[in-house]
Design a protein around this motif. Sequence first.
Motif, PDB file in Angstrom:
ATOM      1  N   THR A  92       0.808  -1.220   0.000  1.00 60.25           N
ATOM      2  CA  THR A  92       0.000   0.000   0.000  1.00 60.25           C
ATOM      3  C   THR A  92       0.839   1.267   0.000  1.00 60.25           C
ATOM      4  OG1 THR A  92      -0.109  -0.144   2.428  1.00 60.25           O
ATOM      5  CG2 THR A  92      -1.916  -1.133   1.186  1.00 60.25           C
ATOM      6  N   THR A  93       2.132   1.159   0.331  1.00 60.66           N
ATOM      7  CA  THR A  93       3.007   2.334   0.321  1.00 60.66           C
ATOM      8  C   THR A  93       3.733   2.489  -1.005  1.00 60.66           C
ATOM      9  OG1 THR A  93       4.906   1.105   1.205  1.00 60.66           O
ATOM     10  CG2 THR A  93       3.370   2.070   2.793  1.00 60.66           C
ATOM     11  N   GLY A  94       3.497   1.578  -1.933  1.00 57.25           N
ATOM     12  CA  GLY A  94       4.165   1.643  -3.223  1.00 57.25           C
ATOM     13  C   GLY A  94       5.480   0.894  -3.274  1.00 57.25           C
ATOM     14  N   ARG A  95       5.901   0.319  -2.159  1.00 53.67           N
ATOM     15  CA  ARG A  95       7.140  -0.443  -2.145  1.00 53.67           C
ATOM     16  C   ARG A  95       6.952  -1.789  -2.822  1.00 53.67           C
ATOM     17  NH1 ARG A  95       9.425   0.147   4.039  1.00 53.67           N
ATOM     18  NH2 ARG A  95       9.816   2.387   4.023  1.00 53.67           N
ATOM     19  N   HIS A  96       8.052  -2.267  -3.403  1.00 50.36           N
ATOM     20  CA  HIS A  96       8.027  -3.595  -4.007  1.00 50.36           C
ATOM     21  C   HIS A  96       8.152  -4.661  -2.939  1.00 50.36           C
ATOM     22  CE1 HIS A  96       8.698  -6.839  -6.845  1.00 50.36           C
ATOM     23  NE2 HIS A  96       9.804  -7.163  -6.191  1.00 50.36           N
ATOM     24  N   LEU A 133      10.633 -13.612  -2.617  1.00 50.68           N
ATOM     25  CA  LEU A 133      11.068 -14.653  -1.688  1.00 50.68           C
ATOM     26  C   LEU A 133      10.393 -14.489  -0.333  1.00 50.68           C
ATOM     27  CD1 LEU A 133      12.919 -17.082  -1.350  1.00 50.68           C
ATOM     28  CD2 LEU A 133      14.721 -15.531  -0.556  1.00 50.68           C
ATOM     29  N   LEU A 134      10.257 -13.249   0.118  1.00 54.77           N
ATOM     30  CA  LEU A 134       9.578 -12.981   1.380  1.00 54.77           C
ATOM     31  C   LEU A 134       8.109 -13.365   1.293  1.00 54.77           C
ATOM     32  CD1 LEU A 134       9.691 -11.724   4.245  1.00 54.77           C
ATOM     33  CD2 LEU A 134       9.138  -9.520   3.175  1.00 54.77           C
ATOM     34  N   LEU A 135       7.471 -13.012   0.181  1.00 52.02           N
ATOM     35  CA  LEU A 135       6.064 -13.350  -0.016  1.00 52.02           C
ATOM     36  C   LEU A 135       5.874 -14.861  -0.057  1.00 52.02           C
ATOM     37  CD1 LEU A 135       3.298 -12.006  -0.455  1.00 52.02           C
ATOM     38  CD2 LEU A 135       3.716 -12.160  -2.921  1.00 52.02           C
ATOM     39  N   LEU A 136       6.801 -15.562  -0.715  1.00 51.00           N
ATOM     40  CA  LEU A 136       6.715 -17.018  -0.797  1.00 51.00           C
ATOM     41  C   LEU A 136       6.869 -17.651   0.578  1.00 51.00           C
ATOM     42  CD1 LEU A 136       6.584 -19.626  -2.457  1.00 51.00           C
ATOM     43  CD2 LEU A 136       9.072 -19.475  -2.760  1.00 51.00           C
ATOM     44  N   ALA A 137       7.831 -17.153   1.364  1.00 55.29           N
ATOM     45  CA  ALA A 137       8.039 -17.697   2.707  1.00 55.29           C
ATOM     46  C   ALA A 137       6.803 -17.487   3.577  1.00 55.29           C
ATOM     47  CB  ALA A 137       9.258 -17.039   3.354  1.00 55.29           C
ATOM     48  N   GLY A 138       6.222 -16.296   3.504  1.00 53.69           N
ATOM     49  CA  GLY A 138       5.007 -16.031   4.270  1.00 53.69           C
ATOM     50  C   GLY A 138       3.854 -16.908   3.830  1.00 53.69           C
ATOM     51  N   ALA A 139       3.731 -17.130   2.527  1.00 56.29           N
ATOM     52  CA  ALA A 139       2.645 -17.955   2.005  1.00 56.29           C
ATOM     53  C   ALA A 139       2.793 -19.407   2.453  1.00 56.29           C
ATOM     54  CB  ALA A 139       2.611 -17.873   0.481  1.00 56.29           C
ATOM     55  N   VAL A 140       4.028 -19.906   2.477  1.00 53.46           N
ATOM     56  CA  VAL A 140       4.265 -21.287   2.923  1.00 53.46           C
ATOM     57  C   VAL A 140       3.856 -21.444   4.389  1.00 53.46           C
ATOM     58  CG1 VAL A 140       6.055 -22.980   3.438  1.00 53.46           C
ATOM     59  CG2 VAL A 140       6.068 -21.776   1.244  1.00 53.46           C
ATOM     60  N   VAL A 141       4.232 -20.478   5.226  1.00 59.72           N
ATOM     61  CA  VAL A 141       3.862 -20.531   6.645  1.00 59.72           C
ATOM     62  C   VAL A 141       2.340 -20.492   6.791  1.00 59.72           C
ATOM     63  CG1 VAL A 141       3.997 -19.318   8.857  1.00 59.72           C
ATOM     64  CG2 VAL A 141       6.035 -19.499   7.406  1.00 59.72           C
ATOM     65  N   ALA A 142       1.686 -19.609   6.033  1.00 61.23           N
ATOM     66  CA  ALA A 142       0.225 -19.494   6.119  1.00 61.23           C
ATOM     67  C   ALA A 142      -0.464 -20.784   5.683  1.00 61.23           C
ATOM     68  CB  ALA A 142      -0.246 -18.321   5.275  1.00 61.23           C
ATOM     69  N   LEU A 143       0.020 -21.391   4.594  1.00 54.86           N
ATOM     70  CA  LEU A 143      -0.582 -22.639   4.115  1.00 54.86           C
ATOM     71  C   LEU A 143      -0.432 -23.755   5.145  1.00 54.86           C
ATOM     72  CD1 LEU A 143       0.481 -22.622   0.352  1.00 54.86           C
ATOM     73  CD2 LEU A 143      -1.825 -22.313   1.278  1.00 54.86           C
ATOM     74  N   VAL A 171       3.961  -5.732   8.548  1.00 53.19           N
ATOM     75  CA  VAL A 171       4.372  -4.417   9.020  1.00 53.19           C
ATOM     76  C   VAL A 171       5.076  -3.611   7.941  1.00 53.19           C
ATOM     77  CG1 VAL A 171       5.776  -3.183  10.727  1.00 53.19           C
ATOM     78  CG2 VAL A 171       4.537  -5.244  11.393  1.00 53.19           C
ATOM     79  N   ARG A 172       5.982  -4.244   7.198  1.00 51.80           N
ATOM     80  CA  ARG A 172       6.794  -3.516   6.217  1.00 51.80           C
ATOM     81  C   ARG A 172       6.170  -3.471   4.822  1.00 51.80           C
ATOM     82  NH1 ARG A 172       9.119  -1.579  10.008  1.00 51.80           N
ATOM     83  NH2 ARG A 172      11.367  -1.695  10.452  1.00 51.80           N
ATOM     84  N   GLY A 232      23.939   1.095   0.383  1.00 53.53           N
ATOM     85  CA  GLY A 232      24.405  -0.030  -0.424  1.00 53.53           C
ATOM     86  C   GLY A 232      24.136  -1.400   0.148  1.00 53.53           C
ATOM     87  N   LEU A 233      23.435  -1.493   1.279  1.00 52.46           N
ATOM     88  CA  LEU A 233      23.123  -2.803   1.851  1.00 52.46           C
ATOM     89  C   LEU A 233      21.914  -3.416   1.151  1.00 52.46           C
ATOM     90  CD1 LEU A 233      23.562  -2.275   5.705  1.00 52.46           C
ATOM     91  CD2 LEU A 233      25.164  -3.313   4.111  1.00 52.46           C
ATOM     92  N   GLY A 234      21.973  -4.712   0.875  1.00 51.37           N
ATOM     93  CA  GLY A 234      20.846  -5.406   0.300  1.00 51.37           C
ATOM     94  C   GLY A 234      19.792  -5.724   1.341  1.00 51.37           C
ATOM     95  N   PRO A 235      18.652  -6.282   0.935  1.00 56.26           N
ATOM     96  CA  PRO A 235      17.571  -6.582   1.887  1.00 56.26           C
ATOM     97  C   PRO A 235      17.997  -7.528   3.004  1.00 56.26           C
ATOM     98  CG  PRO A 235      16.766  -6.684  -0.366  1.00 56.26           C
ATOM     99  CD  PRO A 235      18.243  -6.542  -0.460  1.00 56.26           C
ATOM    100  N   LEU A 236      18.722  -8.605   2.664  1.00 54.61           N
ATOM    101  CA  LEU A 236      19.123  -9.553   3.694  1.00 54.61           C
ATOM    102  C   LEU A 236      20.142  -8.950   4.650  1.00 54.61           C
ATOM    103  CD1 LEU A 236      19.405 -12.897   1.655  1.00 54.61           C
ATOM    104  CD2 LEU A 236      17.591 -12.173   3.211  1.00 54.61           C
ATOM    105  N   ALA A 237      21.101  -8.188   4.107  1.00 55.03           N
ATOM    106  CA  ALA A 237      22.100  -7.543   4.965  1.00 55.03           C
ATOM    107  C   ALA A 237      21.456  -6.503   5.867  1.00 55.03           C
ATOM    108  CB  ALA A 237      23.194  -6.907   4.118  1.00 55.03           C
ATOM    109  N   THR A 238      20.474  -5.774   5.332  1.00 53.61           N
ATOM    110  CA  THR A 238      19.761  -4.785   6.141  1.00 53.61           C
ATOM    111  C   THR A 238      19.002  -5.457   7.278  1.00 53.61           C
ATOM    112  OG1 THR A 238      19.523  -3.300   4.250  1.00 53.61           O
ATOM    113  CG2 THR A 238      17.996  -2.994   6.094  1.00 53.61           C
TER     114      THR A 238
END
Length: 516
Positions: free
Chosen positions: A4-8, A12-22, A337-338, A419-425
């Motif tokens: 909803t904030t326009g962020r991508h 991989l995060l969406l897939l991990a969340g979907a697996v947990v939900a299923l 949250v994010r 310059g940090l990637g998502p995982l490093a952040t």
Amino acid sequence: MHDTTGRHTPRLLLLAGAVVALLALVPLGYVATYVVVIGPVDLWHLLARPRIVELLTNTVSLALACMAATAALGVALAVLVERTDLPGRRLWHGLLVAPLAVPAFVNGYAWVSLNRDVHGFSGAFVVVTLSYYPLVYLPVVAMLRRLDPALEESAWSLGHSRARTFRTVVLPQLRPALLGGALLVGLHLLAEFGALSLLRFPTFTTAIYDQYGSTFNGAAATAMAGVLVLLCLVLLLAELRMRGDRRYARVGRGAARAAVPVALGRWRWPLLGAATGIVVLAVGVPAFSLLRWLLVGTSTEFPMAQLTEALVATVTLALAGAALTTVAAIPVVWLAVRHRGWASTVIERSTYVANALPGIVVGLALVVASLRLAPAVYQTAALLVVAYAILFLPRAVVTVRAGLEQAPAVLDDVAHGLGLGPLATARRVTLPLIAPSLGAGAALVFLAISTELTATLMLSPIGTRTLATEFWSASSELRYGAAAPYALLLVLVSVPATVLLMRTDTPATQTERVPA
């Protein structure tokens, strides 16, 4: 996909969340499948009975009453400890968290074994409220400690009284913790079996257990489980509606000092008496009962080999389950949250459903699923740990979410800009910020797993005995003395996790520090 904030939203995060939900929805799929097999006509005949109306009334009335009582008690005690000049506040904090170390069914055993007149709605209301109010108290204390006192002082400078300031400034800030804690209490009430069975207060969960005990995989039990799912959905929608979309994070540390405590004055001794009474009822009564049965119980014995075996099994399973559940909660909370949006909301809400189902229903669902899809894992410790994760995922989700809500998203953006990637952040910035919440979530799950009963009875490998199952075997036969050593070990096992929960409530000046 964008939130909803326009962020991508990372795939991989969406897939991990979907697996947990299923995975969390497996019990719901089991219930829904058998409800369809039953058919609408037979389903109506099963549910349109006076007994179902009685069970529905009991379940809803107890859940609403206990949610309201734990919310009021949790907030009042948190404000008393964190916002007043109560003598020995640190000691009182420890005493008020201590009921978490006493499982609800041990609390029920303590009261019933001392006075058989403690039963029905009133007995269940008292015992459950005393057992579960820390689920509200702890997150509210954590948020009060992180709340900038300048907000309250600004309201006072505008002429607002302390009562109005609390109602209009402080209480809205406590909303995530208050609603999350009350939601956990409600979900646990829907699935509570041990304490309510001992207190002889029939609900859907106790009736389901009785039905499955007489007719394995009975249609009536499955129909009642479907009603519990509907009640769970009502709770989830109500909590979502009241929570709203408001954000609670801030970048700065605010006022780097504690709030000025309110002087209790002539109310000091009455409030001290009230707090003492709560501690005596929640901790003193179980402690007295256990000591009494250990000393005078005619069936009391200390089989060291069996006690050690049950202790090792309990701790091993609880540690494995707590680790898996906390890790599974991270992608769900991160999405909620994010990366807010309809998909993240569906994923997060899906993790709550199984928590409202009795452990026996979750166990049956996993038995059926494992036999059809993965027979090799049937009746293994791995399947039991997965059941724990499904059952207690909401404890980790609610706790971790409360921490991530207050970790400013702008810090992630700054890290990306450097310059940090998502995982490093996540590893260097966000996860250290929410480490106290991760520890609290793991501790809450550990406490829940160490006392879980029905799913353990159904899914544990042959020969596996835990403290909870051994306690239940003895107490259900009214051998209170024989049950006491197992109950005492359950309390002792819970103490380290309870101490960890006390220490994860760090002040804002510590939790908001950004790691290098």
